[in-house]
Every structure is written in structure tokens, then in C-alpha cells.
Design a protein around this motif. Structure first.
Motif, PDB file in Angstrom:
ATOM      1  N   ARG A 140       0.853  -1.108   0.105  1.00  0.00           N
ATOM      2  CA  ARG A 140      -0.045  -0.005   0.200  1.00  0.00           C
ATOM      3  C   ARG A 140       1.053   1.298   0.170  1.00  0.00           C
ATOM      4  NH1 ARG A 140      -5.630   1.311   2.688  1.00  0.00           N
ATOM      5  NH2 ARG A 140      -5.586   3.472   2.849  1.00  0.00           N
ATOM      6  N   LYS A 141       1.834   1.370   0.698  1.00  0.00           N
ATOM      7  CA  LYS A 141       2.832   2.458   0.971  1.00  0.00           C
ATOM      8  C   LYS A 141       3.615   2.415  -0.606  1.00  0.00           C
ATOM      9  CE  LYS A 141       3.421   2.816   5.898  1.00  0.00           C
ATOM     10  NZ  LYS A 141       4.493   2.904   6.898  1.00  0.00           N
ATOM     11  N   ALA A 142       4.125   1.447  -1.019  1.00  0.00           N
ATOM     12  CA  ALA A 142       4.601   1.636  -2.366  1.00  0.00           C
ATOM     13  C   ALA A 142       3.686   2.242  -3.367  1.00  0.00           C
ATOM     14  CB  ALA A 142       5.137   0.259  -2.943  1.00  0.00           C
ATOM     15  N   ILE A 143       2.422   1.791  -3.541  1.00  0.00           N
ATOM     16  CA  ILE A 143       1.384   2.368  -4.322  1.00  0.00           C
ATOM     17  C   ILE A 143       1.312   3.898  -4.167  1.00  0.00           C
ATOM     18  CG2 ILE A 143      -1.107   2.343  -4.994  1.00  0.00           C
ATOM     19  CD1 ILE A 143      -0.837  -0.613  -4.301  1.00  0.00           C
ATOM     20  N   GLY A 144       1.084   4.166  -2.824  1.00  0.00           N
ATOM     21  CA  GLY A 144       0.774   5.611  -2.518  1.00  0.00           C
ATOM     22  C   GLY A 144       2.208   6.631  -2.689  1.00  0.00           C
ATOM     23  N   ALA A 145       3.271   5.937  -2.605  1.00  0.00           N
ATOM     24  CA  ALA A 145       4.403   6.646  -3.217  1.00  0.00           C
ATOM     25  C   ALA A 145       4.778   6.627  -4.425  1.00  0.00           C
ATOM     26  CB  ALA A 145       5.966   6.183  -2.149  1.00  0.00           C
ATOM     27  N   GLY A 146       3.961   6.321  -5.270  1.00  0.00           N
ATOM     28  CA  GLY A 146       4.254   6.264  -6.761  1.00  0.00           C
ATOM     29  C   GLY A 146       5.273   5.431  -7.129  1.00  0.00           C
ATOM     30  N   ARG A 147       5.444   4.181  -6.361  1.00  0.00           N
ATOM     31  CA  ARG A 147       6.707   3.416  -6.862  1.00  0.00           C
ATOM     32  C   ARG A 147       6.526   2.525  -8.178  1.00  0.00           C
ATOM     33  NH1 ARG A 147      10.226   2.005  -2.626  1.00  0.00           N
ATOM     34  NH2 ARG A 147      11.509   1.147  -4.141  1.00  0.00           N
ATOM     35  N   ILE A 148       5.351   2.380  -8.692  1.00  0.00           N
ATOM     36  CA  ILE A 148       4.925   1.786  -9.788  1.00  0.00           C
ATOM     37  C   ILE A 148       4.228   2.591 -10.822  1.00  0.00           C
ATOM     38  CG2 ILE A 148       5.332  -0.583  -8.980  1.00  0.00           C
ATOM     39  CD1 ILE A 148       2.137  -0.743  -9.003  1.00  0.00           C
ATOM     40  N   GLY A 149       4.037   3.874 -10.523  1.00  0.00           N
ATOM     41  CA  GLY A 149       3.396   4.764 -11.460  1.00  0.00           C
ATOM     42  C   GLY A 149       1.654   4.857 -11.159  1.00  0.00           C
ATOM     43  N   ARG A 150       1.145   5.006 -12.194  1.00  0.00           N
ATOM     44  CA  ARG A 150      -0.514   4.697 -12.035  1.00  0.00           C
ATOM     45  C   ARG A 150      -0.808   3.167 -11.980  1.00  0.00           C
ATOM     46  NH1 ARG A 150      -4.921   7.022 -16.436  1.00  0.00           N
ATOM     47  NH2 ARG A 150      -6.734   5.818 -15.476  1.00  0.00           N
ATOM     48  N   VAL A 151      -1.452   2.943 -11.171  1.00  0.00           N
ATOM     49  CA  VAL A 151      -2.017   1.455 -11.139  1.00  0.00           C
ATOM     50  C   VAL A 151      -2.843   1.371 -12.257  1.00  0.00           C
ATOM     51  CG1 VAL A 151      -2.770  -0.493  -9.810  1.00  0.00           C
ATOM     52  CG2 VAL A 151      -1.209   1.245  -8.803  1.00  0.00           C
ATOM     53  N   ARG A 152      -2.804   0.118 -12.904  1.00  0.00           N
ATOM     54  CA  ARG A 152      -3.839  -0.156 -14.219  1.00  0.00           C
ATOM     55  C   ARG A 152      -4.553  -1.302 -13.869  1.00  0.00           C
ATOM     56  NH1 ARG A 152      -4.123   4.315 -17.984  1.00  0.00           N
ATOM     57  NH2 ARG A 152      -2.157   5.158 -18.033  1.00  0.00           N
ATOM     58  N   LEU A 153      -3.991  -2.440 -13.174  1.00  0.00           N
ATOM     59  CA  LEU A 153      -4.377  -3.917 -13.224  1.00  0.00           C
ATOM     60  C   LEU A 153      -3.949  -4.670 -12.153  1.00  0.00           C
ATOM     61  CD1 LEU A 153      -5.804  -6.235 -14.664  1.00  0.00           C
ATOM     62  CD2 LEU A 153      -3.535  -6.685 -15.900  1.00  0.00           C
ATOM     63  N   ALA A 154      -4.664  -5.323 -11.478  1.00  0.00           N
ATOM     64  CA  ALA A 154      -4.368  -6.322 -10.467  1.00  0.00           C
ATOM     65  C   ALA A 154      -4.574  -7.784 -10.789  1.00  0.00           C
ATOM     66  CB  ALA A 154      -4.753  -5.756  -9.110  1.00  0.00           C
ATOM     67  N   TYR A 155      -3.776  -8.701 -10.385  1.00  0.00           N
ATOM     68  CA  TYR A 155      -4.103 -10.240 -10.928  1.00  0.00           C
ATOM     69  C   TYR A 155      -4.050 -10.928  -9.261  1.00  0.00           C
ATOM     70  CZ  TYR A 155      -4.294 -10.478 -15.996  1.00  0.00           C
ATOM     71  OH  TYR A 155      -4.455 -10.694 -17.174  1.00  0.00           O
ATOM     72  N   ALA A 156      -5.270 -11.483  -8.976  1.00  0.00           N
ATOM     73  CA  ALA A 156      -5.289 -12.025  -7.522  1.00  0.00           C
ATOM     74  C   ALA A 156      -5.630 -13.485  -7.632  1.00  0.00           C
ATOM     75  CB  ALA A 156      -5.904 -11.237  -6.634  1.00  0.00           C
ATOM     76  N   GLU A 157      -4.648 -14.371  -7.176  1.00  0.00           N
ATOM     77  CA  GLU A 157      -5.061 -15.675  -6.928  1.00  0.00           C
ATOM     78  C   GLU A 157      -5.140 -16.290  -5.732  1.00  0.00           C
ATOM     79  OE1 GLU A 157      -5.359 -16.776 -10.083  1.00  0.00           O
ATOM     80  OE2 GLU A 157      -3.626 -15.624 -11.386  1.00  0.00           O
ATOM     81  N   MET A 158      -6.310 -17.168  -5.666  1.00  0.00           N
ATOM     82  CA  MET A 158      -6.449 -17.803  -4.324  1.00  0.00           C
ATOM     83  C   MET A 158      -6.874 -19.353  -4.812  1.00  0.00           C
ATOM     84  SD  MET A 158      -6.113 -17.030  -1.183  1.00  0.00           S
ATOM     85  CE  MET A 158      -5.149 -15.813  -0.695  1.00  0.00           C
ATOM     86  N   GLU A 159      -5.890 -20.071  -5.467  1.00  0.00           N
ATOM     87  CA  GLU A 159      -5.985 -21.444  -5.859  1.00  0.00           C
ATOM     88  C   GLU A 159      -5.481 -22.255  -4.552  1.00  0.00           C
ATOM     89  OE1 GLU A 159      -7.686 -22.062  -8.310  1.00  0.00           O
ATOM     90  OE2 GLU A 159      -7.465 -20.609  -9.787  1.00  0.00           O
ATOM     91  N   ASP A 160      -6.160 -23.398  -4.042  1.00  0.00           N
ATOM     92  CA  ASP A 160      -5.941 -24.168  -2.999  1.00  0.00           C
ATOM     93  C   ASP A 160      -5.767 -25.585  -3.340  1.00  0.00           C
ATOM     94  OD1 ASP A 160      -5.171 -23.794  -0.439  1.00  0.00           O
ATOM     95  OD2 ASP A 160      -7.195 -24.845   0.485  1.00  0.00           O
ATOM     96  N   SER A 161      -5.733 -25.880  -4.591  1.00  0.00           N
ATOM     97  CA  SER A 161      -5.405 -27.200  -5.172  1.00  0.00           C
ATOM     98  C   SER A 161      -6.650 -28.122  -4.711  1.00  0.00           C
ATOM     99  CB  SER A 161      -4.074 -27.980  -4.578  1.00  0.00           C
ATOM    100  OG  SER A 161      -4.081 -28.213  -3.233  1.00  0.00           O
ATOM    101  N   MET A 162      -6.527 -29.360  -4.821  1.00  0.00           N
ATOM    102  CA  MET A 162      -7.415 -30.482  -4.537  1.00  0.00           C
ATOM    103  C   MET A 162      -7.493 -30.882  -3.230  1.00  0.00           C
ATOM    104  SD  MET A 162      -7.727 -32.616  -8.236  1.00  0.00           S
ATOM    105  CE  MET A 162      -7.613 -31.727  -9.971  1.00  0.00           C
TER     106      MET A 162
END
Length: 394
Positions: A140-162
């Protein structure tokens, strides 16, 4: 003066002494400002076993627990189908609530809880609280500090296998509670897991304006003997458009190999972690192409070549510092400080300020989770009716 402001310790009672309750007890050591004064479980034998193991007083009934003036806040750790009834009884008794996820299995019931809490001047909030952890804070702090510029996209995974093909009947918590397989499979992996990253994304980017979701039941037989129609969808994918303009994709499932990663893509770089179930998962900063940012430029190129030739993905890069030190967490799978949520809520009430995870925030995450879990019940795209006031990023 509110009773929280007069005492150093906040006095809690636990309702529901199953598998997850031991996770909370394990991590209470991180928060000496919290004190458990008693417990209750509708299964008397389970309550007695938990009470003896942890040296805690056992209330003979929920009514007895709620009638005790010593109890200031209740941790509702019952199974999801009981969340609404128990939380409502707690609020009616004039006590604050920290609930395991979700707030309720029905959106209208969740809204009713929030309205009741507001009417009574009480706090209610819902797990998970991993967004308060060191990894999420660093992101959150890195985003707020502009470390990656303007955020466009997020990929989140919650795969727990079988997991249903593992020997889960032998899984036990510290005090001997069995893993609640039937409840897990009937509730669904999305309601159980989506919140771990929905809370992060909403904390980073604000409320969701629109979502499109798809869900399916890929396996009818989980080895529990439950009829297929009683088993929830075990796969979902949700595409979210936040009011801030950021777009995200979240997947939850019980089929693909374990993957609990999160990638935040900006104009100037990418932030990545590999395990959202680890409070202190390393956070890596990479360049806009996903290459490692290193003082050794050739290292990033070598890793990129290896990634193309070998069956793995690398998320290494410049490792961002995490605040604080090590905390006690459960030893396996969920390296999460479970007690951090109720501790933060209690601290906010004591200080007379708004908590980071409040009723409106919890309701919004609950709504998103319910829609993703039961996508077939809703017309798409879906526009959430709940919202919350986002805190500044930084």
C-alpha cells in the motif's frame, strides 16, 4: 466515557470453538491488550475440550455469555450458517462483534447486521484482517508513493489445489477440533478465500463500481457423502472495476495447484507477493515488463530466460522492507496473525476513531464475495449496492 477508553485490556468472549478458534488463540500472544474471559460452543464436548486446553471459562449457554457484563466484545467464530443469528444476538445484547468471514450468507442479513450496529452505536467488522499485515502495508505504501506509477491492473489468485483429495479427516487444530470439511465445501472456496485479497484490493483502490463473475462446481464428490446439490461452486473468477479506475481479476478454486500470489501492475513497474496467507510475505518490485530490478542488470535477464525455458514463474525483484518484526502465527498454511483484526477494532473503539476494517467495508467485501461465489444467481455485469469511504493510500 466508553468502557474501552477506561481500561488497558479489552475483554473478549469467543463463540464457536472449532478449527479456526485455535488460530485466534495462537496469535493472541501478539496482542496483550486483548484478554479472553470465556467461551461458548453449542457442542458442549467441543467447548469443554477447548476450554480445558486453553484454560478458559466455559459459559453454559450463549445467553449466559451475553448476560455477563465483563464481556465487551465477542469473536463470532461459528460456522458461516450461524454468523447472522449469533452476531445479531450479540448486538442486541449491546456488545461489539468481530466475525469470521462472511458477515452472513445472505446480503440482506448482512445489511441488517450493519444497520443494527449503527442504530445501537456498536462496532461490527469481519475477517480477514491480512490487509493490516506487514506485506499488505508495504504494498500500500509503495503504491501511495508512486513506486510503480499509475496502477492499471491487479491479478489475484486464491487457488488451493484439490484439498478434497487429501487426507483431511486427520486434520486437527491444536485443541483437537477437526477441519470442518462439510461446512467448507457447502459454503464454497470463494466465500472462504476471496476476502483475503478483496480486502487488500478495496483498501488499495476503494469500492468496486462494477463486476462480472463466473462460477462453477467442477467436482460433485468431495468425499464427504454430501449430495452434489448441497456442495457449493468450487471455482470462480471475478473481474472488478473499481471506482478509482483500476481493474482487477480474482480467481478462487479447488482444482489448480496452490497459488496465492498477487501482482499489482502500474505504468512504471509491478509489485508482487507469492503468498497472501503469510503476514510477512516478501514484497518484490519489478520493472514494467516484469523483470527483476537489481543492481546486477544481467541477473534479471538470466531469470527472464530461465522463466521461458522452465515450468515456473519468477517474481523476484527488489525486495521492499517490511515494518515491524516477526509475529507468532500458526505453523502451517495460514501464516496469519488472526487476532490482529479484533485487536485493531478494539484499539480504534478505545481511541474513538474509525477502524480500518469497519462495518461498511466488511459489508462491501461480503457482497462482492457472495456475488462471486454465486455468480449464476446474478445478472452480469453486477453493480454493488454497498460502498464505503476509502482511506487515503500511502
Amino acid at each position: 466515557m466508553h468502557p474501552f477508553r477506561r481500561r488497558i485490556q479489552v475483554r473478549l468472549a469467543i463463540v464457536g470453538c472449532g478449527f479456526v478458534a485455535d488460530y485466534y488463540m495462537t496469535t493472541l500472544v501478539n496482542h496483550p491488550e486483548l484478554r479472553v474471559v470465556g467461551i461458548h460452543d453449542r457442542d458442549d464436548a467441543r467447548g469443554k475440550a477447548f476450554g480445558v486446553f486453553h484454560g478458559l471459562r466455559l459459559y453454559p449457554s450463549l445467553d449466559a455469555l451475553l448476560a455477563d457484563p465483563e464481556v465487551e466484545m465477542v469473536l463470532n467464530l461459528t460456522n458461516p450458517s450461524s454468523h447472522y443469528a449469533v452476531s445479531r444476538a450479540v448486538l442486541e445484547a449491546g456488545k461489539h462483534v468481530w466475525s469470521e468471514k462472511p458477515l452472513a450468507l445472505d446480503l440482506e442479513e448482512a445489511r441488517d447486521l450493519v444497520a443494527l450496529a449503527q442504530a445501537k452505536g456498536l462496532a461490527i467488522a469481519c475477517a480477514p484482517a491480512t490487509m493490516l499485515g506487514e506485506a499488505a502495508t508495504a504494498m500500500r505504501k509503495a503504491i501511495g508513493a508512486g513506486r510503480i506509477g499509475r496502477v492499471r491492473l491487479a491479478y489475484a489468485e486464491m487457488e488451493d489445489s484439490m484439498v478434497f483429495r487429501e487426507d483431511y479427516r486427520k486434520w486437527r487444530s491444536r485443541s483437537g477440533a477437526p477441519w470442518p470439511a462439510e461446512d467448507e465445501f457447502a459454503t464454497g472456496c470463494t466465500l472462504e478465500h476471496a476476502g483475503y485479497y478483496l480486502t487488500w484490493l478495496c483498501a488499495f483502490f476503494g469500492p468496486v463500481a462494477e463486476m462480472t463473475a463466473f462460477a462453477a462446481r467442477l467436482f460433485d464428490d468431495k468425499g464427504t457423502g454430501q449430495p452434489p446439490e448441497t456442495i457449493a461452486n468450487d471455482f470462480s473468477v471475478a473481474c472488478l472495476r473499481f471506482r478509482s479506475g483500476v481493474v482487477a481479476r480474482l480467481t478462487c478454486g479447488l482444482a489448480a495447484p496452490v497459488d496465492r500470489s498477487l501482482h499489482i501492475v502500474g505504468d512504471e513497474g509491478i509489485l508482487s507477493i507469492s503468498d497472501g496467507w503469510n503476514t510477512r510475505s516478501p514484497v518484490f518490485l519489478r520493472d514494467r515488463y516484469g523483470r527483476a530490478t537489481s543492481r546486477l542488470p544481467k541477473l534479471g535477464k538470466l531469470l527472464a530466460v530461465a522463466e521461458r525455458r522452465l515450468p515456473f514463474r519468477q517474481w523476484s525483484g527488489r525486495r521492499l522492507p517490511l515494518e515491524g518484526g516477526e509475529v507468532v502465527t500458526p505453523p502451517y498454511a495460514s501464516r496469519i496473525d488472526f487476532a490482529r483484526g479484533p485487536a485493531a477494532l478494539a484499539s480504534a473503539i478505545r481511541a474513538g476513531r474509525a477502524p480500518a476494517i469497519d462495518a461498511a467495508f466488511s459489508l462491501h467485501v461480503t457482497e462482492l464475495s457472495l456475488v462471486a461465489q454465486h455468480a449464476e444467481r446474478h445478472a452480469m455485469p453486477y453493480r454493488p449496492i454497498s460502498s464505503f469511504e476509502p482511506a487515503p493510500v500511502g
